[in-house]
Scaffold this active site. Sequence first.
Site, PDB file in Angstrom:
ATOM      1  N   SER A 106      -9.611  -0.276   7.403  1.00 28.38           N
ATOM      2  CA  SER A 106      -9.070  -0.122   6.049  1.00 28.38           C
ATOM      3  C   SER A 106      -8.423  -1.361   5.447  1.00 28.38           C
ATOM      4  CB  SER A 106      -8.054   1.027   6.027  1.00 28.38           C
ATOM      5  OG  SER A 106      -8.721   2.251   6.095  1.00 28.38           O
TER       6      SER A 106
ATOM      7  N   SER B 210      -9.446   2.043   3.194  1.00 28.78           N
ATOM      8  CA  SER B 210      -8.592   2.718   2.247  1.00 28.78           C
ATOM      9  C   SER B 210      -7.607   1.815   1.516  1.00 28.78           C
ATOM     10  CB  SER B 210      -7.812   3.807   2.977  1.00 28.78           C
ATOM     11  OG  SER B 210      -6.961   3.232   3.960  1.00 28.78           O
TER      12      SER B 210
ATOM     13  N   LYS C 112       0.850  -1.197   0.000  1.00 35.09           N
ATOM     14  CA  LYS C 112       0.000   0.000   0.000  1.00 35.09           C
ATOM     15  C   LYS C 112       0.887   1.250   0.000  1.00 35.09           C
ATOM     16  CE  LYS C 112      -3.770   2.123   2.687  1.00 35.09           C
ATOM     17  NZ  LYS C 112      -4.582   2.003   3.914  1.00 35.09           N
TER      18      LYS C 112
END
Lengths: 40, 496
Positions: free
Chosen positions: B189, B165, B90
């Site tokens: 997330s 996210s 990420k």
Amino acid sequence: MQAPLRQDVVRSSPARKLMLSNAPEQERGMFRVPPVLEQS
Amino acid sequence: VSTTPKSDITEFSLLEAAAALRSGQIGSRELTEACLDRIEKFEPSLHAFLTVTPELALEQADLADGELVRWRRAGSTKLPLIHGIPLAIKDVLCLQGVQTTCGSKILEGFRPPYTATSVERLIDAGSVLLGKTNTDEFAMGSSTENSAYGPTHNPWDLERVPGGSSGGSAAAVAARLCFAALGTDTGGSVRQPAAFCGVTGLKTSYGRVSRYGLIAYGSSLDTVGALARSASDLVPLFQAIAGHDELDSTSVSDPLPDISLGSGDLRGLRVGVPREYFIEGMQPEVESAVRSAIDHLASLGASVVEVSLPHTALALPVYYLIAPAEASANLARYDAVRFGPRIGGEDLWDQYTQTRGTLFGPEVKRRIMLGTYALSAGYYDAYYGQAQKVRTLIKEDFDLAFQTVDLLASPVAPTTAFRIGEHGDDPLSMYLEDVFTLPANLAGVPGISFPVGFDSQGLPIGMQLTAQHLGEALLLKTAHAYQETTTWHAQPPALA
């Protein structure tokens, strides 16, 4: 109880060139910033 | 390892790929090239990545292949299971020399001078890094729609969000662009995008995985986690990244447990079902699938009882005071002096206001303003101080529940993946997407999300299990027992 902080051991700083490599503006090996104090 | 022939090596599970690498059936370069080909093919429609690093990946793959040859000759040295496996990261985790943006224009072009500990541990284990995945700006969001570089699309339905996210990581794993990925979880997330994309996501306990090199959002809530196609695939990834790190003073020194997944026998396991997590207005198919999955755990031997977490309804307002307050402090560092683009510059204030006003997105600005207000003199006690007190009550709910049960089972989100743009300009309705995941972050406990069915539109439904602090092994074992006897997690999206 355990101290969460790492040992306070002297070590070399990251290279100046490396730390400046992301700066939007630099001058003579330093971060360049706009004037902070107004001109008199 | 399954002996089922796979037409494409990207269809291998992580453990199958590891076994094939060890036997010499395939090489890491071959595996990496297959992933890169798939990224090239599907990335235009998915937008799961912000940066793809093919040169780095192939270089790491060649190194891994060389090590594998030596390992086969010697046979005795220990080789991590993720050695030679292509993974994604990420884009809130630093990787030295590779652009790291946090999905924000304010970090466009930023190349970190160091690598995050969690990423460094993957590299040390010989894994291959394919690139950095898309995220809501500074991990603030539940859909990736807040990414300044455009949303990621859900591989199950390209008109829908992948969650967030860590939506880029979830979409990349679901679409078989990589075998697993790192994500981060501050309020859900990892777990919510895992549910929306039909993959398995582990939110680790606070302190279990080092945050050194994770660009901070909410420092008392942020955790590094992982997403993969199954709980068994998550085990070697978790074992690689977890453990004490002297560079993060919040990382715990407790030893990592041996994780033996064992058989599907769950006799002796006590599962609590919190009544506050089945609320009016949730999608009926979600409730039905989660209740069926709980029945399935019971059929494997677990005892199931209803429990209460009475302060659950307060988790959302508490979170939206604490997280923005911490974010407003953390994001003060973006001053266009040491990194990031600079706009304006007549004087220092002009530089601050123009750069931050232009380059932060609306959701980030909203949270900075909320947080700054909550921390301001005269309001601190009324908002932030009070929120911390209620947070303690929420944590005590978990402590009390775990006196009588080993795990808590609940939905991950009230709905399946929603359409891109569906929540439009209504941030509150978006915040409600995290209503079942936020409490675990406030309590610092671990959680796992895994697929337990599909709705009538063919979209994955996820279930969440939550354990006591440092209880990741039990989460992985229980999810594995479920996955050993079901096939929801093994079904890939039909990408054309």
